[in-house]
Design an enzyme around this catalytic site. Structure first.
Site, PDB file in Angstrom:
ATOM      1  N   TYR A 289      53.230  23.082  29.250  1.00  0.00           N
ATOM      2  CA  TYR A 289      52.295  22.115  28.660  1.00  0.00           C
ATOM      3  C   TYR A 289      53.044  21.128  27.777  1.00  0.00           C
ATOM      4  O   TYR A 289      53.652  21.508  26.771  1.00  0.00           O
ATOM      5  CB  TYR A 289      51.243  22.848  27.849  1.00  0.00           C
ATOM      6  CG  TYR A 289      50.020  22.018  27.541  1.00  0.00           C
ATOM      7  CD1 TYR A 289      49.025  21.843  28.494  1.00  0.00           C
ATOM      8  CD2 TYR A 289      49.850  21.421  26.309  1.00  0.00           C
ATOM      9  CE1 TYR A 289      47.891  21.093  28.223  1.00  0.00           C
ATOM     10  CE2 TYR A 289      48.721  20.659  26.022  1.00  0.00           C
ATOM     11  CZ  TYR A 289      47.745  20.502  26.989  1.00  0.00           C
ATOM     12  OH  TYR A 289      46.622  19.751  26.718  1.00  0.00           O
ATOM     13  N   TYR A 339      47.475  13.125  32.413  1.00  0.00           N
ATOM     14  CA  TYR A 339      46.977  14.107  31.450  1.00  0.00           C
ATOM     15  C   TYR A 339      45.591  14.566  31.888  1.00  0.00           C
ATOM     16  O   TYR A 339      44.583  13.960  31.558  1.00  0.00           O
ATOM     17  CB  TYR A 339      46.918  13.502  30.047  1.00  0.00           C
ATOM     18  CG  TYR A 339      46.513  14.497  28.990  1.00  0.00           C
ATOM     19  CD1 TYR A 339      47.299  15.608  28.722  1.00  0.00           C
ATOM     20  CD2 TYR A 339      45.339  14.342  28.266  1.00  0.00           C
ATOM     21  CE1 TYR A 339      46.933  16.534  27.757  1.00  0.00           C
ATOM     22  CE2 TYR A 339      44.968  15.261  27.293  1.00  0.00           C
ATOM     23  CZ  TYR A 339      45.775  16.351  27.044  1.00  0.00           C
ATOM     24  OH  TYR A 339      45.416  17.277  26.087  1.00  0.00           O
TER      25      TYR A 339
END
Length: 385
Positions: A289, A339
């Protein structure tokens, strides 16, 4: 601890284009990604009976997507109130729901118009009350501001440098240059990184992930069912979710966090590796992440790929490149592909394990790690071919 090792698998993946302005509704994005995941698996929507998602007040209800898809009986339709920390959690939850008999095949999706519509952080109450009485009066109201404090603590404790942060941005952009879906494909150099303007010190613009419109989805089902479908299954070996003490709301509450030089990863790593029956040295490719460059360094340390304080030198050594010892974010990550709150990491891991990643394929990839989260709580999965 997750105890369903190899009993469930990801059988299908689907996604929309990733853009700055989708020109359509979030519902349409969600339906497109979910339909593609079902088609990819070769499972008619009439046979799907579960659907789960997560959002920050910026998406559409799972049951609404089920209705639009034509799923006749969504016996398990659940929405989690969560951000990037939930990307792996919903996939693990899908397996748990099937194990419990609540469904047989579950779609997991994330859909958002994160650039043209509701932008991350929008809709929050920024009054100076509760925990924010200590932050809002000083203008501390955004994610970059919050994450900058974590990054600065790591710099103070371990001497992490701007060049080490930059090596993450440069590496992931190089990977994105090979990914036709990536929103940012033009390669950058360390000079480009150092010349990018500061947003919140120590973060430059190239330290911060993109804002994106788009959706992606995966289909989870029993392993024995998946083996009869179109693609070879990608098995869920293990997973974990959580964090340490005083998790709060995973943003401003972080001022109560005991040690800002480490995040959730340090607290769930043992459960993750025990559930999967493997360790960091067994991972062939990892999708970490990367809402900020710094979060990659902290998770590498937390999950045991290197010791605390060694993450900066590790990423700067070239180890995270496609030909390095631990290839990371082979699609370009949240910094350069898009994203979609981390669920696009899961899709890339599936492609790598299927051997479908094209020019960015990591040879002989058999085991992949996906992580989600940057501060006090997060989730992770270990997948295998």
């Amino acid at each position: 601890m997750f105890t369903l090792r190899d009993k469930y698998a990801i059988a299908g993946i689907g996604e929309t284009a990733y853009t700055k302005n989708s020109g359509t509704t979030v519902l349409n994005l969600a339906v497109e990604a979910c339909q593609k995941a079902a088609d990819d698996a070769g499972v008619p929507v009439e046979e799907i009976d579960g659907i789960v998602s997560y959002n920050f007040g910026d998406s559409v209800p799972a049951i609404g997507v089920a209705t639009a898809l034509g799923i006749p009986n969504a016996g398990y339709a659940v929405d989690f109130a969560g951000g990037g920390n939930a990307a792996n959690l919903i996939t693990l939850t899908a397996a748990a729901a099937i194990e419990a008999g609540l469904a047989k095949s579950v779609l997991c999706f994330r859909a958002m118009n994160g650039r043209s519509g509701f932008r991350l952080g929008g809709g929050r109450e920024f009054q100076a009350r509760g925990i924010t009485q200590y932050t809002a009066p000083f203008g501390w109201i955004t994610y970059p501001q919050a994450m900058a404090m974590w990054c600065r603590r790591h710099m103070i404790e371990y001497g992490t440098t701007a060049e080490q942060l930059g090596s993450v941005a440069v590496t992931f952009r190089e990977n994105a240059s090979l990914n036709e879906r990536a929103m940012q494909r033009e390669r950058i150099t360390m000079d480009d990184y150092m010349a990018s303007r500061f947003i919140v010190e120590p973060f430059r613009m190239l330290d911060i992930c993109l804002e994106s419109d788009g959706a992606c989805a995966v289909l989870v089902t029993k392993a024995e069912h998946a083996r009869d479908l179109k693609h070879k299954p990608v098995y869920i070996m293990g997973g974990a979710y959580g964090g340490g003490p005083n998790q709060g709301e995973d943003l401003f509450d972080a001022i109560r966090w005991p040690d800002h030089s480490q995040n959730y990863a340090a607290y769930i790593a043992d459960d993750l590796w025990r559930s999967a029956g493997v360790g960091p040295s067994d991972v062939d490719v990892a999708e970490i992440y990367d809402c900020f460059t710094y979060s990659v360094i902290m998770q590498l340390e937390g999950f045991g790929f290197c010791k605390p304080g060694e993450g900066g030198p590790f990423v700067a050594s070239g180890a995270i490149k496609r030909d390095g010892s631990l290839p990371l974010n082979t699609h370009g990550g949240l910094l350069s592909e898009a994203y979609i709150h981390g669920l696009n990491h899961v899709l890339e891991a599936v492609r790598q394990l299927r051997g479908d990643a094209g020019p960015r394929q990591i040879a002989d990839a058999e085991i992949a790690l996906t992580t989600a989260g940057a501060m006090t709580c997060g989730s992770a999965m270990v997948l295998r071919a």
